[in-house]
Design a protein around this motif. Structure first.
Motif, PDB file in Angstrom:
ATOM      1  N   HIS A   1       0.846  -1.187   0.000  1.00  6.75           N
ATOM      2  CA  HIS A   1       0.000   0.000   0.000  1.00  6.75           C
ATOM      3  C   HIS A   1       0.885   1.242   0.000  1.00  6.75           C
ATOM      4  O   HIS A   1       1.721   1.414   0.898  1.00  6.75           O
TER       5      HIS A   1
ATOM      6  N   ASN B   1       0.112  -6.593   5.259  1.00  8.22           N
ATOM      7  CA  ASN B   1      -0.164  -5.212   4.856  1.00  8.22           C
ATOM      8  C   ASN B   1       1.096  -4.375   5.016  1.00  8.22           C
ATOM      9  O   ASN B   1       1.445  -3.980   6.129  1.00  8.22           O
TER      10      ASN B   1
ATOM     11  N   ARG C   1      -2.179  -1.000  -3.890  1.00  8.58           N
ATOM     12  CA  ARG C   1      -3.111   0.086  -3.602  1.00  8.58           C
ATOM     13  C   ARG C   1      -2.348   1.399  -3.516  1.00  8.58           C
ATOM     14  O   ARG C   1      -1.214   1.436  -3.029  1.00  8.58           O
TER      15      ARG C   1
ATOM     16  N   LYS D   1       3.161  -1.006   4.241  1.00  4.70           N
ATOM     17  CA  LYS D   1       2.879   0.392   3.941  1.00  4.70           C
ATOM     18  C   LYS D   1       4.140   1.095   3.433  1.00  4.70           C
ATOM     19  O   LYS D   1       5.201   1.022   4.051  1.00  4.70           O
TER      20      LYS D   1
END
Length: 213
Positions: free
Chosen positions: A5, A123, A144, A125
């Motif tokens: 992400h 996840n 994303r 980042k």
């Protein structure tokens, strides 16, 4: 497999350089800290919510140095607790010292390193790290893109899509949200294929009957 992400702050002309402060990336850039006057409670809540579930950080060298000089000394708040707790992976062409606890230097093959991170985390980042982000965008090594577009034009500075951006399809994952200062939050996901073309003068815009519905 984990998800990459990207979190980015940009101006209307998509400058993403040094939003946080004048010393962040000052070389040839007179607008360091341009985001500070535009932060509001709505944007702050969006940013905080975007970090939910994060279990690793992927950072470029410059962003890592800025974070490592600040966050280890911050003990209060959800972001401080998160940043100090999760593993930090650093992309760098050199061999820098990484004093922040939980930091790991990635190898020279970024694609292979990203695959390894994905195998270990759910996840991941990417924060700031504009040079790294441009590589991830160019190689489509992301899932994303969270983009906060601020209502100013600078006309100078490093841009989000620079250094060889490639044709890419994205899909909007949720409705855009505008804060009281005019900042618009956009959340996109990487989509298959590359952008198509058509003909606006054709009855079906050159897309064929099924696609024109």
């Amino acid at each position: 497999m984990g998800l990459i992400h990207i979190e980015l702050f940009a101006t209307l002309d998509l400058v993403g350089q040094a939003p946080g402060g004048p010393d962040e990336d000052p070389e040839g850039f007179p607008f360091g800290g341009w985001q500070a006057p535009l932060i509001d409670e709505a944007t702050g809540a969006q940013i905080l919510a975007a970090y939910e579930g994060t279990d690793a950080l992927l950072l470029g060298r410059r962003t890592y140095d800025i974070f490592a000089a600040y966050w280890p000394h911050q003990k209060d708040g959800e972001i401080a607790e998160l940043f100090n707790r999760v593993p930090k992976y650093v992309a760098s062409r050199g061999t820098p010292d990484l004093p922040w606890a939980g930091s790991t230097l990635l190898g020279p093959d970024l694609a292979d390193a990203v695959r390894g991170i994905r195998d270990r985390h759910r996840n991941i980042k990417v924060v700031g790290s504009l040079d790294l982000v441009q590589t991830l965008l160019r190689e489509k090594l992301f899932d994303r893109l969270d983009l906060w577009v601020h209502p100013i034009v600078l006309g100078v500075g490093k841009q989000v899509f620079d250094g060889g951006a490639v044709p890419t399809n994205l899909t909007l994952l949720q409705p855009p949200a505008a804060g009281p200062t005019g900042t618009v939050y956009l959340r996109y996901g990487l989509a298959d294929g590359t952008p198509r073309t058509g003909d606006m003068s054709a009855p079906d815009r050159g897309l064929g009957h099924d696609d024109a519905r």
